[in-house]
Design a protein around this motif. Sequence first.
Motif, PDB file in Angstrom:
ATOM      1  N   PHE A   1      18.148 -27.524 107.526  1.00 53.99           N
ATOM      2  CA  PHE A   1      19.423 -27.376 108.221  1.00 53.99           C
ATOM      3  C   PHE A   1      19.380 -26.283 109.288  1.00 53.99           C
ATOM      4  O   PHE A   1      19.906 -26.459 110.392  1.00 53.99           O
ATOM      5  CB  PHE A   1      20.524 -27.073 107.207  1.00 53.99           C
ATOM      6  CG  PHE A   1      21.879 -26.872 107.815  1.00 53.99           C
ATOM      7  CD1 PHE A   1      22.648 -27.966 108.190  1.00 53.99           C
ATOM      8  CD2 PHE A   1      22.393 -25.602 108.028  1.00 53.99           C
ATOM      9  CE1 PHE A   1      23.904 -27.785 108.761  1.00 53.99           C
ATOM     10  CE2 PHE A   1      23.632 -25.421 108.595  1.00 53.99           C
ATOM     11  CZ  PHE A   1      24.396 -26.513 108.957  1.00 53.99           C
TER      12      PHE A   1
ATOM     13  N   TRP B   1      16.229 -28.611 111.961  1.00 58.58           N
ATOM     14  CA  TRP B   1      17.251 -29.376 112.682  1.00 58.58           C
ATOM     15  C   TRP B   1      17.182 -29.115 114.178  1.00 58.58           C
ATOM     16  O   TRP B   1      17.360 -30.015 115.001  1.00 58.58           O
ATOM     17  CB  TRP B   1      18.621 -29.010 112.126  1.00 58.58           C
ATOM     18  CG  TRP B   1      19.768 -29.631 112.857  1.00 58.58           C
ATOM     19  CD1 TRP B   1      20.724 -29.006 113.585  1.00 58.58           C
ATOM     20  CD2 TRP B   1      20.077 -31.020 112.929  1.00 58.58           C
ATOM     21  NE1 TRP B   1      21.613 -29.904 114.107  1.00 58.58           N
ATOM     22  CE2 TRP B   1      21.242 -31.155 113.714  1.00 58.58           C
ATOM     23  CE3 TRP B   1      19.490 -32.167 112.409  1.00 58.58           C
ATOM     24  CZ2 TRP B   1      21.821 -32.383 113.990  1.00 58.58           C
ATOM     25  CZ3 TRP B   1      20.072 -33.393 112.686  1.00 58.58           C
ATOM     26  CH2 TRP B   1      21.221 -33.491 113.458  1.00 58.58           C
TER      27      TRP B   1
ATOM     28  N   ASP C   1      16.362 -32.173 116.894  1.00 60.43           N
ATOM     29  CA  ASP C   1      17.297 -32.502 117.975  1.00 60.43           C
ATOM     30  C   ASP C   1      16.640 -32.172 119.310  1.00 60.43           C
ATOM     31  O   ASP C   1      16.447 -31.008 119.657  1.00 60.43           O
ATOM     32  CB  ASP C   1      18.587 -31.696 117.802  1.00 60.43           C
ATOM     33  CG  ASP C   1      19.678 -32.150 118.753  1.00 60.43           C
ATOM     34  OD1 ASP C   1      19.362 -32.805 119.760  1.00 60.43           O
ATOM     35  OD2 ASP C   1      20.855 -31.848 118.491  1.00 60.43           O
TER      36      ASP C   1
ATOM     37  N   PHE D   1      19.743 -33.940 103.428  1.00 59.98           N
ATOM     38  CA  PHE D   1      19.730 -33.655 104.860  1.00 59.98           C
ATOM     39  C   PHE D   1      19.880 -34.941 105.669  1.00 59.98           C
ATOM     40  O   PHE D   1      20.573 -34.965 106.694  1.00 59.98           O
ATOM     41  CB  PHE D   1      18.430 -32.943 105.231  1.00 59.98           C
ATOM     42  CG  PHE D   1      18.321 -32.605 106.688  1.00 59.98           C
ATOM     43  CD1 PHE D   1      19.071 -31.581 107.239  1.00 59.98           C
ATOM     44  CD2 PHE D   1      17.463 -33.310 107.522  1.00 59.98           C
ATOM     45  CE1 PHE D   1      18.975 -31.264 108.586  1.00 59.98           C
ATOM     46  CE2 PHE D   1      17.363 -33.003 108.869  1.00 59.98           C
ATOM     47  CZ  PHE D   1      18.114 -31.976 109.392  1.00 59.98           C
TER      48      PHE D   1
ATOM     49  N   THR E   1      22.829 -36.040 108.438  1.00 54.94           N
ATOM     50  CA  THR E   1      22.656 -36.543 109.806  1.00 54.94           C
ATOM     51  C   THR E   1      23.418 -37.842 110.034  1.00 54.94           C
ATOM     52  O   THR E   1      23.740 -38.176 111.184  1.00 54.94           O
ATOM     53  CB  THR E   1      21.167 -36.781 110.125  1.00 54.94           C
ATOM     54  OG1 THR E   1      20.640 -37.815 109.280  1.00 54.94           O
ATOM     55  CG2 THR E   1      20.361 -35.503 109.925  1.00 54.94           C
TER      56      THR E   1
ATOM     57  N   PHE F   1      23.556 -36.191 117.605  1.00 59.47           N
ATOM     58  CA  PHE F   1      22.141 -36.399 117.319  1.00 59.47           C
ATOM     59  C   PHE F   1      21.618 -37.668 117.956  1.00 59.47           C
ATOM     60  O   PHE F   1      20.550 -37.697 118.535  1.00 59.47           O
ATOM     61  CB  PHE F   1      21.904 -36.422 115.803  1.00 59.47           C
ATOM     62  CG  PHE F   1      20.442 -36.422 115.434  1.00 59.47           C
ATOM     63  CD1 PHE F   1      19.560 -35.528 116.013  1.00 59.47           C
ATOM     64  CD2 PHE F   1      19.958 -37.322 114.513  1.00 59.47           C
ATOM     65  CE1 PHE F   1      18.212 -35.520 115.679  1.00 59.47           C
ATOM     66  CE2 PHE F   1      18.614 -37.328 114.161  1.00 59.47           C
ATOM     67  CZ  PHE F   1      17.744 -36.426 114.750  1.00 59.47           C
TER      68      PHE F   1
END
Length: 347
Positions: A230, A234, A238, A313, A317, A325
């Motif tokens: 996270f 992440w 991204d 996770f 998303t 995203f």
Amino acid sequence: MLHPLSLSSIPDGCVDEEFRNITTVCVEESKANKASSLGGAECHNSLSPRSKQQEIRQTKRNSHLTLADRLGLKDFVSPKVWRASIAELLGTAVLVFMMDTIVISSYETNTDSPKLIMAFLICITIAVLVLATLPISGGHINPVITLSAALIGLISLSRATIYIIAQCTGATLGALALKAVVGKTIAQTFSLGGCTITVVAPGIDGPITTGLSADQAIWLEIICSFVLLFASAWIAFDERQAKVVGRVIVCSIIGVVAGLNVFISTTVTATKGYSGAGVNPARCLGPAIVRGGHLWNGHWIFWVGPAIASMAFYLYTKIIPSQHFGSEDFKHDFFSIFKALCDDFQD
């Protein structure tokens, strides 16, 4: 313990080109707006008209994909994928050797804060290794990162399988290298720097088992693994964020979060016999294969905990707004594979 990286950071052949349709478009403010603002450009996270057309075409193309395409079965015979897996193997081997050496030397050194020093050195090690392997394989060197990337759809399940096998092989080689350079006494005392839940120590009335309970240990694995994904991975997953902050900063953030996980998990419990959250199943597997013995006790926790965190996770998303995203068109997405399986059964 770490880490994956942004699509823009992965070389050609590691991620399909159709993943690269999401862009950040900066438009100049009008003169009227400039009069009432600080001036400059206003940046909007949106899709350009061309990107929107590409997205529509990609959606149509994905609707005709076979299950084999979604699973990426061609990756099993792709020389590019196998060459990239060598970076994962060597990166994980170096990671295990360095991290376990740091664990042993931190406690062997006469210092008042070995856990803080250990966390700091691990932070630097992970950041450097992720940066070194990033251009070749994406800088995973951790099954947690690879599994999460596969669930989201950044890589295929076939590629993920190859990477995880390479990581586990590399971890074993790293543990063998460590065993070759340390003395037998140190190897036994520190369990080759491996992951332990409990240890058996001599007591007045016989051997005593000390450590952490299984439920506490698995919760720490889940929480620390999710925090890693996270708070750091992440940013790398991204593409927009990875481009903004830059490759070196992304790798540094991953290293810092991994180091904090080590420090927190080893100080919060303060229990003799518990080595701290593994957050990298391959790193725990290597010493267990080479050293054996009590390293297998509760070893499943170092796999199940991170796997649960990866699933959590992935669900995160899918819950957040797609514009943050834009993974809905990733043909390797786990939900897309599951849907394709259901469609095949119905047919």
